[in-house]
Design an enzyme around this catalytic site. Structure first.
Site, PDB file in Angstrom:
ATOM      1  N   GLU A 353      41.145  23.730  48.040  1.00 17.22           N
ATOM      2  CA  GLU A 353      41.380  24.632  46.908  1.00 17.22           C
ATOM      3  C   GLU A 353      42.379  24.026  45.935  1.00 17.22           C
ATOM      4  OE1 GLU A 353      41.075  29.262  46.965  1.00 17.22           O
ATOM      5  OE2 GLU A 353      43.197  28.764  47.273  1.00 17.22           O
ATOM      6  N   HIS A 384      33.571  16.366  72.492  1.00 17.34           N
ATOM      7  CA  HIS A 384      32.277  16.710  73.087  1.00 17.34           C
ATOM      8  C   HIS A 384      31.352  17.364  72.071  1.00 17.34           C
ATOM      9  CE1 HIS A 384      33.510  15.717  77.228  1.00 17.34           C
ATOM     10  NE2 HIS A 384      34.710  16.065  76.795  1.00 17.34           N
ATOM     11  N   LYS A 512      33.228  35.698  41.629  1.00 15.26           N
ATOM     12  CA  LYS A 512      33.761  37.068  41.606  1.00 15.26           C
ATOM     13  C   LYS A 512      33.195  37.847  40.421  1.00 15.26           C
ATOM     14  CE  LYS A 512      38.367  36.424  43.667  1.00 15.26           C
ATOM     15  NZ  LYS A 512      39.816  36.518  43.342  1.00 15.26           N
TER      16      LYS A 512
END
Length: 548
Positions: A353, A384, A512
């Site tokens: 960000e 793993h 937004k």
């Protein structure tokens, strides 16, 4: 402003890259017995071993030259002195003031900010003491047993990461819960575990208008009132971290339990502020102050140490080397401590960000790579899962291996196995395994020559894979403060060199804005708006599905 491509060291580094890109770390270690000693730093309780990188003295010298030419020292001073280096929002950047333990004046617009920083810190401490001591009682006169933090982004990731990392230091009576997702299931799951009589909600929103946070907060309030009945009981069970006193009061929260922070505190840099209230509630004031002390120690190292011995600067420059010269598009964070499993997510937001930008401070296209993709997992689990790609894949992916020297558990043998894996992975990434070593190993197992030659390409490791090994002497509040401050400053230095603003986040806004329009269509409050054919089809699919 200075543009990266115009700096002499930028071109020198390209020439050096062409000359040095075939060097192998295995040979550099063999030729230089003092390599580890030279590429090794200790600051407080942190140790950095950066010797297992594709660097030599000339590389580092040119990178330091680049940092000086890019104006890194001057930009650092500007931040610490309260200059408005967040130019797109015309704001100072002063998370360092929140942990300024010397209390020396830091001035913004003619005002020393330290008195109000200390005032909020004191109020947080008093509130935390009441809750932790049991003197703060709910509407049925019971003590608080559960704290639910409702926030998103920096109001969630930092407190969640720190409370998880420092769980052994937490208050044994308090259970911490964090809600950020607006999908409803996360909040529902948390509410199913807590009791209204003994739960404290913290609503963390600077403006008290953040859609996701307010939606969750209002739902939590409704749930609470369904049990408590009395609106006046809200004041005993809700606190706010905000600057919007009017909205907080309208919600029903006593403004005496509202803790403010300021526009010079960015969300992803805010865990040191009132946003850290859940941390203080869980760990206590003394441990919270220790966290600030650790961050302040790193701040002082960062601002006072020459670049050549400066831990955050060195990490930043090595990152630049891989991102801009080797084309390394991602960076792995692998903590070898289960309580640090939230750290990769926190650093992901901090880095991506901050530095996921495409234009320079003067609005020009950058013309070079900026933030890498940050990802990771606890180291043992990663071994793993995705370490296969790191060892034998086609990407150059630098890795931060993070571990604690001191045991966190009394279980015999566990910590030794853990550290053996940390050190072994760092060595394996560096050394690799040559075809001749594979042949010798398989021959010793009695395998026939034809089968050996079939397997050699598959069992060969090229090595020369870069790692930084970051060791804490122990995982405690002080060292966690130093660790997070180190990553903050690393991110800042890279932003300076790239010529970008690390402290705005305009990329968050467009989605937004569009969501507000689409929400009206989904709820039927507005008619159909003009969208592309794909978005129209998706909206219609939702509406058709929910008419059934």
């Amino acid at each position: 402003m200075k543009h990266l491509h115009d700096l002499p060291a930028w071109s020198k580094l390209w020439n050096h890259f062409d000359d040095s890109k075939t060097l192998h770390m295995r040979e550099m270690f063999e030729q230089d017995p003092q390599r580890a000693e030279r590429y090794w730093l200790q600051v407080g309780g942190l140790t950095l071993d950066y010797s297992k990188n594709r660097i030599n003295d000339e590389t580092m010298s040119l990178l330091f030259e680049l940092a000086h030419e890019a104006g890194v020292p001057e930009r650092m001073r500007q931040m610490f002195h309260g200059k408005k280096i967040n130019t797109t929002e015309n704001r100072a950047v002063l998370h360092v003031a929140l942990r300024n333990r010397t209390n020396s004046p830091i001035v913004v617009d003619g005002e020393d900010v330290m008195p109000k920083v200390n005032r909020v810190l004191q109020r947080m401490g008093e509130f935390a003491h009441e809750v932790r001591s049991g003197s703060w009682l709910g509407y049925t006169n019971q003590v608080i047993t559960d704290v639910v933090n409702i926030g998103i982004g920096g109001s969630d990731l930092g407190p969640l990461m720190m409370c998880t990392a420092l769980k052994p230091f937490g208050h044994p009576r308090l259970n911490m819960h964090f809600v950020s997702n607006v999908d409803g299931s996360q909040l529902r799951d948390v509410l199913s575990k807590v009791h209204p009589e003994t739960t404290l909600f913290i609503i963390a929103s600077k403006t008290f208008t953040t859609q996701e946070t307010l939606t969750n907060a209002l739902t939590a309030r409704e749930w609470f009132l369904n049990h408590a009945g009395d609106e006046e009981a809200v004041a005993k069970h809700f606190a706010a971290v905000s600057t919007n006193q009017k909205a907080v009061a309208e919600f029903g929260i006593d403004t005496a339990n509202m803790f403010e922070f300021w526009d010079w505190v960015g969300g992803r840099y805010s865990l040191w502020s009132a946003i850290g209230l859940p941390i203080m509630l869980y760990l206590g004031e003394e441990n919270f102050i220790e966290m600030l002390n650790g961050a302040h120690l790193m701040d002082q190292h960062f601002i006072n140490t020459p670049l050549e011995r400066n831990l955050p600067v060195i990490l930043a420059l090595i990152g630049i080397w891989y991102i801009n010269y080797y084309g390394g598009g991602s960076h792995v964070i692998a903590p070898y401590d289960q309580h640090l499993h939230r750290l990769p997510k926190f650093i992901q937001q901090l880095d991506m960000e901050s530095n996921g930008k495409q234009v320079t401070l003067d609005g020009k296209a950058v013309g070079h790579e900026t933030s890498p993709i940050i990802w990771g997992e606890t180291g043992i689990n990663g071994q793993h899962a995705f370490f296969q790609l790191l060892h034998q894949g086609t990407h150059i992916t630098p890795i931060d291996l993070i571990a604690s020297l001191e045991k966190r558990s009394n279980l015999p043998g566990h910590h030794e196995i853990l550290l053996a894996n940390v050190f072994a992975q760092a060595e394996a990434f560096m050394r690799g395994k040559t075809p001749d070593e594979v042949r010798a190993e398989l021959k010793a197992q009695g395998m026939d020559e034809a089968r050996i030659e079939e397997l050699v390409p598959h069992k060969t490791f090229s090595g020369n894979r870069p790692t930084n090994l970051i060791l804490m002497d122990k995982v405690n509040p002080r060292n966690m403060g130093s660790l997070i401050a180190m990553y903050e400053h690393k991110t800042f230095v890279q932003g300076i060199i790239w010529g970008i603003n690390s402290f705005d986040q305009w990329g968050v806004e467009l989605g937004k804005q569009l969501a507000k329009t689409i929400l009206g269509e989904l709820t039927g409050e507005t008619g159909s708006q003009k969208h592309d054919s794909s978005t129209e089809r998706l909206i219609n699919l939702y509406l058709q599905t929910n008419r059934k």
